[in-house]
Design a protein around this motif. Structure first.
Motif, PDB file in Angstrom:
ATOM      1  N   LEU A 103       0.340 -10.284  -1.024  1.00  0.00           N
ATOM      2  CA  LEU A 103       1.780 -10.459  -0.870  1.00  0.00           C
ATOM      3  C   LEU A 103       2.326 -11.113  -2.116  1.00  0.00           C
ATOM      4  CD1 LEU A 103       2.013 -11.549   2.843  1.00  0.00           C
ATOM      5  CD2 LEU A 103       2.382  -9.302   1.856  1.00  0.00           C
ATOM      6  N   PRO A 104       3.475 -10.816  -2.591  1.00  0.00           N
ATOM      7  CA  PRO A 104       4.417  -9.839  -2.033  1.00  0.00           C
ATOM      8  C   PRO A 104       3.985  -8.414  -2.370  1.00  0.00           C
ATOM      9  CG  PRO A 104       5.339 -10.784  -4.010  1.00  0.00           C
ATOM     10  CD  PRO A 104       4.023 -11.501  -3.760  1.00  0.00           C
ATOM     11  N   LEU A 105       4.396  -7.490  -1.521  1.00  0.00           N
ATOM     12  CA  LEU A 105       4.096  -6.082  -1.716  1.00  0.00           C
ATOM     13  C   LEU A 105       5.100  -5.458  -2.673  1.00  0.00           C
ATOM     14  CD1 LEU A 105       3.489  -5.018   1.981  1.00  0.00           C
ATOM     15  CD2 LEU A 105       1.772  -5.531   0.269  1.00  0.00           C
ATOM     16  N   THR A 106       4.646  -4.438  -3.382  1.00  0.00           N
ATOM     17  CA  THR A 106       5.567  -3.695  -4.228  1.00  0.00           C
ATOM     18  C   THR A 106       6.365  -2.732  -3.351  1.00  0.00           C
ATOM     19  OG1 THR A 106       4.042  -1.869  -4.654  1.00  0.00           O
ATOM     20  CG2 THR A 106       3.937  -3.768  -6.165  1.00  0.00           C
ATOM     21  N   PHE A 107       7.451  -2.242  -3.869  1.00  0.00           N
ATOM     22  CA  PHE A 107       8.273  -1.287  -3.133  1.00  0.00           C
ATOM     23  C   PHE A 107       7.457  -0.046  -2.790  1.00  0.00           C
ATOM     24  CE2 PHE A 107      11.588   1.995  -2.801  1.00  0.00           C
ATOM     25  CZ  PHE A 107      12.329   1.428  -1.782  1.00  0.00           C
ATOM     26  N   GLU A 108       6.643   0.421  -3.728  1.00  0.00           N
ATOM     27  CA  GLU A 108       5.803   1.602  -3.492  1.00  0.00           C
ATOM     28  C   GLU A 108       4.806   1.354  -2.360  1.00  0.00           C
ATOM     29  OE1 GLU A 108       2.816   4.649  -5.877  1.00  0.00           O
ATOM     30  OE2 GLU A 108       3.644   2.926  -6.929  1.00  0.00           O
ATOM     31  N   GLN A 109       4.210   0.152  -2.314  1.00  0.00           N
ATOM     32  CA  GLN A 109       3.279  -0.173  -1.243  1.00  0.00           C
ATOM     33  C   GLN A 109       3.990  -0.187   0.110  1.00  0.00           C
ATOM     34  OE1 GLN A 109       1.937  -3.842  -3.069  1.00  0.00           O
ATOM     35  NE2 GLN A 109      -0.148  -3.035  -3.238  1.00  0.00           N
ATOM     36  N   ILE A 110       5.199  -0.724   0.141  1.00  0.00           N
ATOM     37  CA  ILE A 110       5.971  -0.755   1.382  1.00  0.00           C
ATOM     38  C   ILE A 110       6.249   0.667   1.858  1.00  0.00           C
ATOM     39  CG2 ILE A 110       8.202  -1.350   2.418  1.00  0.00           C
ATOM     40  CD1 ILE A 110       8.186  -3.828   0.529  1.00  0.00           C
ATOM     41  N   LEU A 111       6.669   1.532   0.944  1.00  0.00           N
ATOM     42  CA  LEU A 111       6.942   2.919   1.321  1.00  0.00           C
ATOM     43  C   LEU A 111       5.685   3.613   1.835  1.00  0.00           C
ATOM     44  CD1 LEU A 111       9.349   4.099  -1.513  1.00  0.00           C
ATOM     45  CD2 LEU A 111       9.914   3.566   0.852  1.00  0.00           C
ATOM     46  N   ASN A 112       4.555   3.389   1.187  1.00  0.00           N
ATOM     47  CA  ASN A 112       3.307   3.995   1.640  1.00  0.00           C
ATOM     48  C   ASN A 112       2.916   3.497   3.023  1.00  0.00           C
ATOM     49  OD1 ASN A 112       2.919   5.631  -0.622  1.00  0.00           O
ATOM     50  ND2 ASN A 112       1.827   4.027  -1.723  1.00  0.00           N
ATOM     51  N   LEU A 113       3.128   2.213   3.279  1.00  0.00           N
ATOM     52  CA  LEU A 113       2.824   1.670   4.604  1.00  0.00           C
ATOM     53  C   LEU A 113       3.750   2.255   5.665  1.00  0.00           C
ATOM     54  CD1 LEU A 113       2.212  -2.054   3.645  1.00  0.00           C
ATOM     55  CD2 LEU A 113       0.499  -0.402   4.433  1.00  0.00           C
ATOM     56  N   VAL A 114       5.010   2.398   5.334  1.00  0.00           N
ATOM     57  CA  VAL A 114       5.963   2.982   6.279  1.00  0.00           C
ATOM     58  C   VAL A 114       5.562   4.413   6.614  1.00  0.00           C
ATOM     59  CG1 VAL A 114       8.361   3.761   6.551  1.00  0.00           C
ATOM     60  CG2 VAL A 114       7.882   1.478   5.653  1.00  0.00           C
ATOM     61  N   LEU A 115       5.101   5.157   5.626  1.00  0.00           N
ATOM     62  CA  LEU A 115       4.692   6.545   5.860  1.00  0.00           C
ATOM     63  C   LEU A 115       3.469   6.646   6.763  1.00  0.00           C
ATOM     64  CD1 LEU A 115       5.287   8.063   2.327  1.00  0.00           C
ATOM     65  CD2 LEU A 115       6.634   8.447   4.407  1.00  0.00           C
ATOM     66  N   GLN A 116       2.718   5.566   6.907  1.00  0.00           N
ATOM     67  CA  GLN A 116       1.561   5.556   7.787  1.00  0.00           C
ATOM     68  C   GLN A 116       1.942   5.285   9.243  1.00  0.00           C
ATOM     69  OE1 GLN A 116      -1.598   3.011   6.320  1.00  0.00           O
ATOM     70  NE2 GLN A 116      -1.144   3.587   4.220  1.00  0.00           N
ATOM     71  N   LEU A 117       3.166   4.822   9.462  1.00  0.00           N
ATOM     72  CA  LEU A 117       3.621   4.541  10.827  1.00  0.00           C
ATOM     73  C   LEU A 117       3.846   5.843  11.579  1.00  0.00           C
ATOM     74  CD1 LEU A 117       6.302   1.800  10.056  1.00  0.00           C
ATOM     75  CD2 LEU A 117       4.056   1.433  11.094  1.00  0.00           C
ATOM     76  N   PRO A 118       3.717   5.810  12.905  1.00  0.00           N
ATOM     77  CA  PRO A 118       4.074   6.995  13.697  1.00  0.00           C
ATOM     78  C   PRO A 118       5.540   7.358  13.473  1.00  0.00           C
ATOM     79  CG  PRO A 118       2.887   5.392  15.042  1.00  0.00           C
ATOM     80  CD  PRO A 118       3.189   4.729  13.727  1.00  0.00           C
ATOM     81  N   ALA A 119       5.869   8.615  13.662  1.00  0.00           N
ATOM     82  CA  ALA A 119       7.222   9.111  13.381  1.00  0.00           C
ATOM     83  C   ALA A 119       8.284   8.311  14.119  1.00  0.00           C
ATOM     84  CB  ALA A 119       7.318  10.590  13.734  1.00  0.00           C
ATOM     85  N   GLN A 120       8.041   7.961  15.363  1.00  0.00           N
ATOM     86  CA  GLN A 120       9.038   7.221  16.142  1.00  0.00           C
ATOM     87  C   GLN A 120       9.300   5.846  15.529  1.00  0.00           C
ATOM     88  OE1 GLN A 120       8.021   6.621  20.245  1.00  0.00           O
ATOM     89  NE2 GLN A 120       9.966   5.681  20.735  1.00  0.00           N
ATOM     90  N   GLU A 121       8.255   5.181  15.072  1.00  0.00           N
ATOM     91  CA  GLU A 121       8.427   3.871  14.452  1.00  0.00           C
ATOM     92  C   GLU A 121       9.120   3.993  13.093  1.00  0.00           C
ATOM     93  OE1 GLU A 121       4.956   1.346  14.550  1.00  0.00           O
ATOM     94  OE2 GLU A 121       4.373   2.214  16.477  1.00  0.00           O
ATOM     95  N   GLN A 122       8.833   5.070  12.362  1.00  0.00           N
ATOM     96  CA  GLN A 122       9.547   5.308  11.103  1.00  0.00           C
ATOM     97  C   GLN A 122      11.034   5.464  11.384  1.00  0.00           C
ATOM     98  OE1 GLN A 122       8.067   8.417   8.548  1.00  0.00           O
ATOM     99  NE2 GLN A 122       5.938   7.938   9.033  1.00  0.00           N
ATOM    100  N   GLU A 123      11.373   6.233  12.407  1.00  0.00           N
ATOM    101  CA  GLU A 123      12.779   6.459  12.742  1.00  0.00           C
ATOM    102  C   GLU A 123      13.455   5.157  13.161  1.00  0.00           C
ATOM    103  OE1 GLU A 123      16.325   8.180  12.941  1.00  0.00           O
ATOM    104  OE2 GLU A 123      14.524   9.111  12.135  1.00  0.00           O
ATOM    105  N   GLN A 124      12.760   4.313  13.921  1.00  0.00           N
ATOM    106  CA  GLN A 124      13.325   3.020  14.317  1.00  0.00           C
ATOM    107  C   GLN A 124      13.605   2.166  13.086  1.00  0.00           C
ATOM    108  OE1 GLN A 124      10.323   1.583  16.999  1.00  0.00           O
ATOM    109  NE2 GLN A 124      11.455   2.254  18.806  1.00  0.00           N
ATOM    110  N   LEU A 125      12.685   2.169  12.142  1.00  0.00           N
ATOM    111  CA  LEU A 125      12.877   1.397  10.916  1.00  0.00           C
ATOM    112  C   LEU A 125      14.056   1.929  10.113  1.00  0.00           C
ATOM    113  CD1 LEU A 125      11.910  -0.838   9.035  1.00  0.00           C
ATOM    114  CD2 LEU A 125      10.278   0.777   8.066  1.00  0.00           C
ATOM    115  N   ILE A 126      14.160   3.244  10.018  1.00  0.00           N
ATOM    116  CA  ILE A 126      15.286   3.860   9.304  1.00  0.00           C
ATOM    117  C   ILE A 126      16.606   3.475   9.962  1.00  0.00           C
ATOM    118  CG2 ILE A 126      16.417   6.079   8.815  1.00  0.00           C
ATOM    119  CD1 ILE A 126      13.519   7.209   8.428  1.00  0.00           C
ATOM    120  N   GLN A 127      16.657   3.530  11.283  1.00  0.00           N
ATOM    121  CA  GLN A 127      17.886   3.165  11.988  1.00  0.00           C
ATOM    122  C   GLN A 127      18.235   1.696  11.770  1.00  0.00           C
ATOM    123  OE1 GLN A 127      19.945   5.367  13.259  1.00  0.00           O
ATOM    124  NE2 GLN A 127      18.443   6.910  12.657  1.00  0.00           N
ATOM    125  N   GLU A 128      17.229   0.827  11.783  1.00  0.00           N
ATOM    126  CA  GLU A 128      17.461  -0.597  11.554  1.00  0.00           C
ATOM    127  C   GLU A 128      17.988  -0.833  10.141  1.00  0.00           C
ATOM    128  OE1 GLU A 128      17.871  -4.566  12.294  1.00  0.00           O
ATOM    129  OE2 GLU A 128      17.390  -3.001  13.746  1.00  0.00           O
TER     130      GLU A 128
END
Length: 75
Positions: free
Chosen positions: A8-33
């Protein structure tokens, strides 16, 4: 189960890669938030939004270990 450890702290690229590993529903929840948060704070940049979301998660008890468990690849 493959588990990665991130410094920590994570780079922006690392955050994006981690988000892409989330299930689609959780990705959508994060996008909405992010959209909801962004519309409330139009002057705030994306990194500030992620920082604030991280601080809120930590305040609610999210630890680095818990985050690693949530993001662990269980395939």
């Amino acid at each position: 189960m493959t588990q990665k450890t991130y410094q920590l702290p994570l780079t922006f690229e690392q955050i994006l890669n981690l988000v892409l590993q989330l299930p689609a529903q959780e990705q959508e929840q994060l996008i909405q938030e992010i959209k909801k948060t962004s519309s409330n704070n139009k002057d705030e940049d994306l990194l500030s939004v992620f920082d604030r979301i991280g601080r809120n998660a930590q305040a609610k008890g999210l630890t680095e270990e818990t985050l690693e468990e949530l993001l662990a690849d269980e395939s």
